[in-house]
Scaffold this motif. Structure first.
Motif: not given
Length: 454
Positions: A62-64, A172-175, A386-392
């Motif tokens: 939700k935040k991203s 993932q806090s990437k630009p 590439g659709i990795d939200f941080g858990w794989g």
């Protein structure tokens, strides 16, 4: 699979996610190429085997999403009609409908081969308002499915791919690696527009359609998902290039094979129409305004930059011809659309016909003797990996596009196995699917949990 694919989805919570930063209320016109699209939604979904703790996963998503909407702000708006009756984007940050749902089902038991039962209206949300809807479905095994539905008038697959990639990067806090451009002037018509009657063979005004025949029953189209092994794709390409024929692309060879299968259910008197979606971004790259600014490149243009050339042939002719000769037919009707002039001319053609609404001619049945039609759209740039939200990374992803009407739709996409296999989404008449599963059974294999290693 059988009954294991039957399950219900319960909505736990509904939210509206708006852009994280304030969005100036403004109007964004549709380009001439957007105006060729009817009011039509398409979906996409990604399956994750395991995730972080649920609350943490939801917060990240939700935040991203709110962060991504600050950059891709048209997706947070809504479509309205202007005084000419044409659609326009009201960028008012209305927000995106966000659904948190639960299914008492394990990922390995979801029957992805039959997406009409397992995906439609369950894992991919039905959009009722706005431009975009998102649903996160938690599964009993701890996995997640993230599904999105968007308005095709606002964005094509290329644009939605860019949004999904940026959304995952922000999670993932990437630009954002490729910032979108909404510069509609990149697709302005020429002054004066150049008349070319060639486009009358590919598109037609809606006013020229015959009245609907209310007494004629329509057969529903059915969705299936298959996989194709790399060796079979290569074999099709080799066969279509055999005996002195020029080497054709994998997509052209695939389309030719499908066209020949389709002809098998006709009686020899009917014609079969086959269309191919062409993305014009690379063709229009020369009109980028600022060569030093990537964000003004056509590759970053957000909207629709599509044309759908098509061919029509007698079914008995298609059955008799070799795969190589049918591939040559596909190549010949696609080739005129592979130029900058084709897209510039199409933009001009729309301008000369506005505000009359037009549609792709391959979709239209002008009389009862018109043959069946299928459109193939390449999803080879689908960024499933590439659709990795941080858990794989996803264990599976696919577009979902039961678009209605009587024209079939097929999209081949890369497999998450990354071994050259394809995932193929098909939305076809039952008689065509029957042939796919008989004549094409050695090539098109039903998608199973075993293939996906679920």
């Amino acid at each position: 699979m059988g009954s294991s694919g039957t399950f219900s989805v319960n909505v736990k919570k509904r939210d509206i996610i708006t852009a994280e930063l304030p969005v100036q209320n403004h109007w964004l016109p549709m380009s001439n190429l957007d105006l060729l699209l009817p009011s039509l939604d398409f979906g996409v979904f990604f399956c994750y085997k395991n995730s972080l703790p649920l609350d943490e996963s939801l917060n990240i998503v939700k935040k991203s999403l709110a962060e991504a909407l600050a950059t891709f702000y048209p997706l947070s708006g809504e479509i309205v009609r202007n005084k000419l009756g044409e659609p326009e984007l009201h960028c008012n940050n209305r927000g995106v409908d966000f659904i948190h749902a639960y299914a008492d089902m394990e990922l390995k038991n979801i029957d992805l081969y039959h997406p009409d039962e397992s995906v439609e209206g369950k894992l991919v949300p039905v959009k009722t308002q706005g431009v975009l809807a998102v649903q996160v479905t938690e599964l009993s095994c701890g996995g997640l499915v993230i599904g999105c539905t968007s308005d095709h008038r606002v964005a094509d697959a290329h644009s939605i791919n860019a949004f999904l990639t940026a959304w995952a990067e922000l999670a993932q806090s990437k630009p954002i690696s490729n910032l979108p451009s909404f510069r509609r002037s990149m697709l302005n018509p020429r002054r004066p527009p150049i008349t070319n009657t060639f486009y009358n063979t590919l598109y037609l005004p809606l006013s020229s359609l015959p009245p609907p025949r209310l007494s004629t029953p329509t057969d529903p189209l059915i969705s299936r998902i298959y996989y194709m092994e790399a060796k079979d794709i290569t074999h099709l390409q080799t066969t279509s290039s055999f005996n002195g024929n020029p080497k054709r692309s994998k997509l052209v060879s695939f389309t030719a094979f499908l066209w020949k299968i389709m002809a098998e259910c006709e009686d020899g008197l009917n014609t079969c129409k086959m269309g191919v979606v062409v993305d014009g971004r690379e063709k229009l790259e020369n009109i980028s305004f600022d060569k030093l600014s990537l964000s003004n490149s056509m590759q970053n243009y957000f909207g629709n930059v599509l044309s759908i050339p098509y061919g029509e042939a007698n079914s008995s002719e298609l059955k008799e011809r070799s795969l190589g000769l049918v591939a040559e037919m596909v190549h010949d009707f696609v080739r005129p659309a592979m130029t900058e002039e084709h897209f510039l001319g199409l933009i001009d053609w729309v301008e000369l016909n506005r505000p009359e609404t037009a549609m792709v001619k391959v979709y239209a049945k002008m009389d009862e003797n018109d043959g069946e039609a299928i459109v193939v759209s390449s999803g080879q740039r689908f960024p499933v990996d590439g659709i990795d939200f941080g858990w794989g990374k996803p264990h599976f992803g696919s577009y979902h596009f039961p678009w209605g009407g009587q024209t079939g739709y097929v999209m081949p996409m890369p497999s998450t196995r990354k071994n050259g296999d394809w995932i193929v989404y098909m939305h076809l008449l039952e008689k065509h699917l029957d042939l796919v599963e008989t004549k094409g059974r050695n090539v098109f294999k039903p998608l199973t949990p075993a293939y996906l290693n679920l």
